[in-house]
Design a protein around this motif. Structure first.
Motif, PDB file in Angstrom:
ATOM      1  N   ARG A  23     -27.102  17.164  39.084  1.00  0.00           N
ATOM      2  CA  ARG A  23     -27.821  18.388  39.922  1.00  0.00           C
ATOM      3  C   ARG A  23     -27.484  17.173  41.130  1.00  0.00           C
ATOM      4  O   ARG A  23     -28.114  17.701  42.444  1.00  0.00           O
ATOM      5  N   TYR A  24     -28.272  15.652  41.005  1.00  0.00           N
ATOM      6  CA  TYR A  24     -28.016  15.622  42.166  1.00  0.00           C
ATOM      7  C   TYR A  24     -27.115  14.432  43.412  1.00  0.00           C
ATOM      8  O   TYR A  24     -27.448  13.777  43.949  1.00  0.00           O
ATOM      9  N   SER A  25     -26.176  14.453  41.812  1.00  0.00           N
ATOM     10  CA  SER A  25     -24.464  14.112  42.714  1.00  0.00           C
ATOM     11  C   SER A  25     -25.013  12.681  42.967  1.00  0.00           C
ATOM     12  O   SER A  25     -24.852  11.997  44.300  1.00  0.00           O
ATOM     13  N   LEU A  26     -25.348  11.703  42.434  1.00  0.00           N
ATOM     14  CA  LEU A  26     -26.213  10.659  42.325  1.00  0.00           C
ATOM     15  C   LEU A  26     -24.469   9.864  41.836  1.00  0.00           C
ATOM     16  O   LEU A  26     -23.407   9.642  41.162  1.00  0.00           O
ATOM     17  N   SER A  27     -25.037   8.057  42.212  1.00  0.00           N
ATOM     18  CA  SER A  27     -23.431   7.512  41.984  1.00  0.00           C
ATOM     19  C   SER A  27     -23.598   6.804  40.762  1.00  0.00           C
ATOM     20  O   SER A  27     -24.538   6.129  40.992  1.00  0.00           O
ATOM     21  N   LEU A  28     -23.260   7.130  39.558  1.00  0.00           N
ATOM     22  CA  LEU A  28     -23.165   6.499  38.358  1.00  0.00           C
ATOM     23  C   LEU A  28     -23.550   4.486  39.011  1.00  0.00           C
ATOM     24  O   LEU A  28     -23.804   4.027  38.398  1.00  0.00           O
ATOM     25  N   GLU A  29     -22.258   4.000  39.651  1.00  0.00           N
ATOM     26  CA  GLU A  29     -22.014   3.353  39.794  1.00  0.00           C
ATOM     27  C   GLU A  29     -24.117   2.374  40.358  1.00  0.00           C
ATOM     28  O   GLU A  29     -23.660   1.167  39.904  1.00  0.00           O
ATOM     29  N   GLU A  30     -24.102   2.593  41.268  1.00  0.00           N
ATOM     30  CA  GLU A  30     -25.675   2.971  41.623  1.00  0.00           C
ATOM     31  C   GLU A  30     -26.347   2.896  40.938  1.00  0.00           C
ATOM     32  O   GLU A  30     -27.145   1.295  41.019  1.00  0.00           O
ATOM     33  N   ILE A  31     -26.893   3.454  40.203  1.00  0.00           N
ATOM     34  CA  ILE A  31     -27.665   3.262  39.281  1.00  0.00           C
ATOM     35  C   ILE A  31     -27.717   3.071  38.042  1.00  0.00           C
ATOM     36  O   ILE A  31     -28.452   1.758  37.844  1.00  0.00           O
ATOM     37  N   VAL A  32     -26.270   2.037  37.982  1.00  0.00           N
ATOM     38  CA  VAL A  32     -26.219   1.095  36.712  1.00  0.00           C
ATOM     39  C   VAL A  32     -26.736  -0.159  36.981  1.00  0.00           C
ATOM     40  O   VAL A  32     -26.977  -0.924  36.772  1.00  0.00           O
ATOM     41  N   LYS A  33     -26.349  -0.280  38.619  1.00  0.00           N
ATOM     42  CA  LYS A  33     -26.413  -1.342  39.271  1.00  0.00           C
ATOM     43  C   LYS A  33     -28.435  -1.909  39.541  1.00  0.00           C
ATOM     44  O   LYS A  33     -28.547  -2.870  39.406  1.00  0.00           O
ATOM     45  N   HIS A  34     -28.255  -0.522  39.482  1.00  0.00           N
ATOM     46  CA  HIS A  34     -30.352  -0.443  40.267  1.00  0.00           C
ATOM     47  C   HIS A  34     -30.978  -0.834  38.421  1.00  0.00           C
ATOM     48  O   HIS A  34     -31.614  -1.756  38.800  1.00  0.00           O
ATOM     49  N   LEU A  35     -30.394  -0.148  37.346  1.00  0.00           N
ATOM     50  CA  LEU A  35     -31.606   0.242  36.666  1.00  0.00           C
ATOM     51  C   LEU A  35     -30.946  -1.100  35.523  1.00  0.00           C
ATOM     52  O   LEU A  35     -31.906  -1.414  34.871  1.00  0.00           O
TER      53      LEU A  35
END
Lengths: 416, 325
Positions: free
Chosen positions: A170-182
């Motif tokens: 829904r937020y068109s987020l980048s999966l890679e970015e989230i993984v890196k971040h979390l």
């Protein structure tokens, strides 16, 4: 400088050569091309010359011995460089070594890619996402060879719960970015929500075609020169009729009033006014977040019940998005009612090609505030004031109101 | 407008603009050209500028080289690329080398135009595509005109540049109807993206480009993806940048040529592009080309030996399914 004499290949087939006789002794001086020894090949005995002049320093292979072609057999000290006995060796070695310069570019590509059988881009993605392709392939959880989409699928399944994925989409987020971040094993909806809030990421909401049309019309509306008239009408004494809401009353009374003020029934076209005989009124209807403006036609000829029924049908059509072009065109005046939200008063924007709009506030102590907006190109203050005044007075005209209440279906009241 | 008319327009404009532009070749003058490319130019510019030559290709090229050295801008037509083999000594040893060997003092502003490819039942000796040969000779520029736009602007550029240019056309494109798209800044060495897409990059040129575009709707439907189709335009130099950029996006690469697969120019494209984008790829690249046989005369066999829209679609679909689309 030392010149090394090796066993020469004297014929095509010669593999070894036997030294028959040395023609010079150690310490003897040798001219360039002067024979220095005799060699016996598989075919004949031949003289072998030295190709440099110098002193025969050392004989390495004695007479009578047989050695393979290429074997060193003697050393000649060449005269000229005799003085530099040690340095030449070094320069020679240096010559053999090639010098190259390698630009210091990133060597990250290809290095440290995960093992397993996969396309290069799949491997690169796996590296970014921290997925060990080989292990998953051994477990049968990744196909061989694996492609990018397989890695992505696995990644979705393994790292995110369903709700989190939905949110990410829904937020068109980048999966890679989230993984890196979390940096977590399993990412939940809560994690993603936190990520969204922390980074203040907006949700992308596409604008519907209908809404785009509305925006376009609103833009047109801003070019209309507008003036307002603020009034208060008595709505507390309206006769009670089942199923007839205040909106319906207002529609009807407005429609009747319009009959006496032709300028409220005008459509402005380039160089002409088109005056329509009937009171056609559009009503602002909000369905979820979208705005529709269905039209009730010939209000002047309709009874309260007919209007109520038509309004209900139009609202249903709007709800199911089945409004036809005919349902939304042909009106000259508009009503917007926010009374049900407990709004005291407001003013509304005139939809394009309408003369005006009336904005209805909430009923307070039997009274309701109304704000009229008029298109000054069509109607002047005096005519508008007369119109609003009549509209207001009708709410206190008991005979008229009772008449409306009791009127049978299809009774023509257009001239009232 | 026809493809050949675009070429004619380019020649006409360059001849009227610059009196040093001369044409020479077999039957290009009085007869108007075997494929009508030079039609009307003989009448307009006369026999001194539109020169009919004997059937002697090595002489045509050699003469043109002499003219170029002497200050003219000759455009030599070889009837088909198959006959250029006779002129290879002039092309390889003179045309490609004189500018270098003279230290740049002698320029060779000349073009050799010739059509290539499989037409209809012209048999093995008259059906070849030879871009790989020209591409492998340093010192030559090699352009391919796949449509009216590249034919018109490409040929004008080829005539105006001081480099020797091999200008390849396709026999079957001459009578094709197409329009010249207006280009303000035509880049002769840039590949052109004919159709944008996200899933597969397909490189092609000349007739294969048109066959590819015919195959694309089927491919997109079957594989549920979109294809980016690139017209190469220039064989040498090769626009690796445009191709690489596309492949970085699509992660899949297909190269289609009409040359027989073994040793075809597709290999050179793949090699140069893979050096750039290997780690971006999600599938091994696919090469589609003619079979490794002399082109058969029999029409059925002839079609079986070269890529067709149906075969292109089929091969790409099978390849795509095998490699994760």
């Amino acid at each position: 400088m030392e010149y090394k004499i090796t066993m020469p290949q004297l014929t095509d087939t010669m593999e070894t050569g036997k030294i028959v006789r040395w023609l010079k002794k150690e310490g003897d001086f040798v001219e360039e091309n002067e024979p220095i020894l005799e060699v016996e090949t598989d075919k004949a005995v031949m003289e072998v010359p030295s190709f440099r002049s110098g002193v025969l320093k050392e004989i390495l292979v004695e007479e009578g011995e047989e050695v393979p072609v290429g074997t060193q057999i003697a050393i000649v000290q060449t005269e000229i460089e005799k003085k530099e006995e040690t340095t030449p060796k070094e320069t020679k070695e240096e010559k053999e070594e090639i010098t190259i310069s390698i630009p210091q570019e990133s060597q990250e590509e290809g290095q440290k890619l995960p093992e397993g059988t996969a396309s290069p881009s799949a491997k690169r993605l796996a590296r970014e996402l921290g997925i060990d392709i080989k292990i998953y392939q051994e477990k049968g959880l990744l196909p061989i060879p694996a492609h990018e989409k397989d890695i992505k699928e696995l990644f979705y399944k393994n790292f995110f719960d369903k709700d989190a994925l939905e949110l990410i989409k829904r937020y068109s987020l980048s999966l890679e970015e989230i993984v890196k971040h979390l940096k977590k094993e399993k990412i939940t909806k809560k994690d993603v929500l936190e990520f969204i809030q922390e980074n203040n990421i907006p949700q992308i909401l596409p604008i519907s075609d209908i809404q785009l049309k509305v925006i376009e019309n609103l833009k047109k509306s801003t070019s209309i020169p507008v003036f307002h008239i603020y009034e208060q009408i008595k709505t507390g004494n309206l006769p009670k009729v089942e199923d007839i809401t205040l909106t319906v009353w207002i529609i009807k009374i407005l429609g009747d009033t319009m009959q006496n003020h032709y300028r409220t029934r005008v459509k402005l076209e380039e160089n002409i006014y088109k005056i329509y005989p009937n009171s056609n009124i559009c009503i602002a209807v909000a369905i979820e977040e979208e705005l529709f403006m269905p039209v009730i036609k010939k209000v002047n000829k309709k009874t309260l019940r007919e209007i109520a029924l038509e309004l209900k049908i139009l609202k249903e059509k709007a709800q199911s998005k089945r409004l036809s072009l005919d349902d939304i065109t042909g009106s000259t005046f508009s009503i917007s009612n926010l009374g049900m939200f407990d709004i005291l008063s407001f003013d509304a924007i005139i939809p394009p090609q309408r003369v005006g709009i009336v904005a209805i506030g909430t009923q307070k102590r039997g009274k309701t505030k109304v704000t009229f907006s008029f298109d000054h190109r069509v109607i002047n203050g005096r005519e508008a004031a007369l119109f609003v005044d009549e509209f207001k007075k009708r709410f206190t005209d008991t005979d008229y109101l009772n008449n409306l209440k009791e009127e049978p279906l299809n009774k023509d009241l257009s001239q009232s | 407008m026809l493809y050949r008319e675009a070429l004619n327009k380019a020649l006409d404009e360059m001849m009227s603009r610059d009196s040093s532009v001369v044409l020479l070749g077999e039957d290009i003058g009085f007869y108007g050209g075997n494929y009508k490319v030079t039609e009307g130019l003989y009448a307009r510019y006369g026999e001194k500028r539109v020169i009919d030559t004997p059937i002697a290709e090595n002489t045509i090229v050699g003469t043109a080289i002499g003219m170029a050295i002497g200050g003219l801008r000759p455009v030599a037509e070889i009837m088909t690329v198959n006959f250029s083999l006779i002129a290879f000594d002039q092309i390889v040893n003179q045309l490609a080398k004189i500018r270098y060997m003279s230290g740049g003092k002698i320029t060779l502003p000349m073009v050799i135009r010739m059509p290539q490819g499989v037409a209809k039942q012209l048999a093995a000796q008259h059906s070849q595509s030879l871009e790989r040969l020209f591409a492998s000779i340093p010192g030559l520029r090699v352009l391919v005109a796949s449509d009216a736009t590249t034919a018109y602007y490409g040929l004008k550029f080829a005539i105006s540049t001081d480099d020797p240019v091999i200008f390849l056309e396709h026999l079957l494109l001459y009578p094709e109807k197409m329009e010249i798209e207006e280009e303000k800044h035509f880049s002769p060495y840039r590949a052109r993206i004919k159709k944008e897409g996200e899933g597969i990059t397909i490189i092609s040129y000349l007739k294969m480009l048109h066959d590819t575009l015919k195959a694309v709707p089927t491919i997109e439907k079957e594989l549920d993806t979109t294809c980016e189709v690139i017209d190469l335009c220039s064989i040498n130099p090769l626009d690796v940048e445009t191709i690489s950029k596309s492949v970085k996006k699509t992660k899949r690469l297909v190269v289609i040529t009409e040359e027989p697969k073994t040793g075809s120019y597709a290999n050179e494209i793949l090699n140069k592009v893979l050096e750039e984008v290997f780690y971006e790829l999600d599938a091994p690249p696919l090469k589609i080309g003619a079979e490794d046989v002399p082109t058969p005369y029999n029409r059925t066999l002839e079609l079986a030996s070269i890529p067709t829209p149906e075969k292109i679609a089929k091969q790409i679909i099978i390849w795509g399914r095998k490699h994760g689309i």
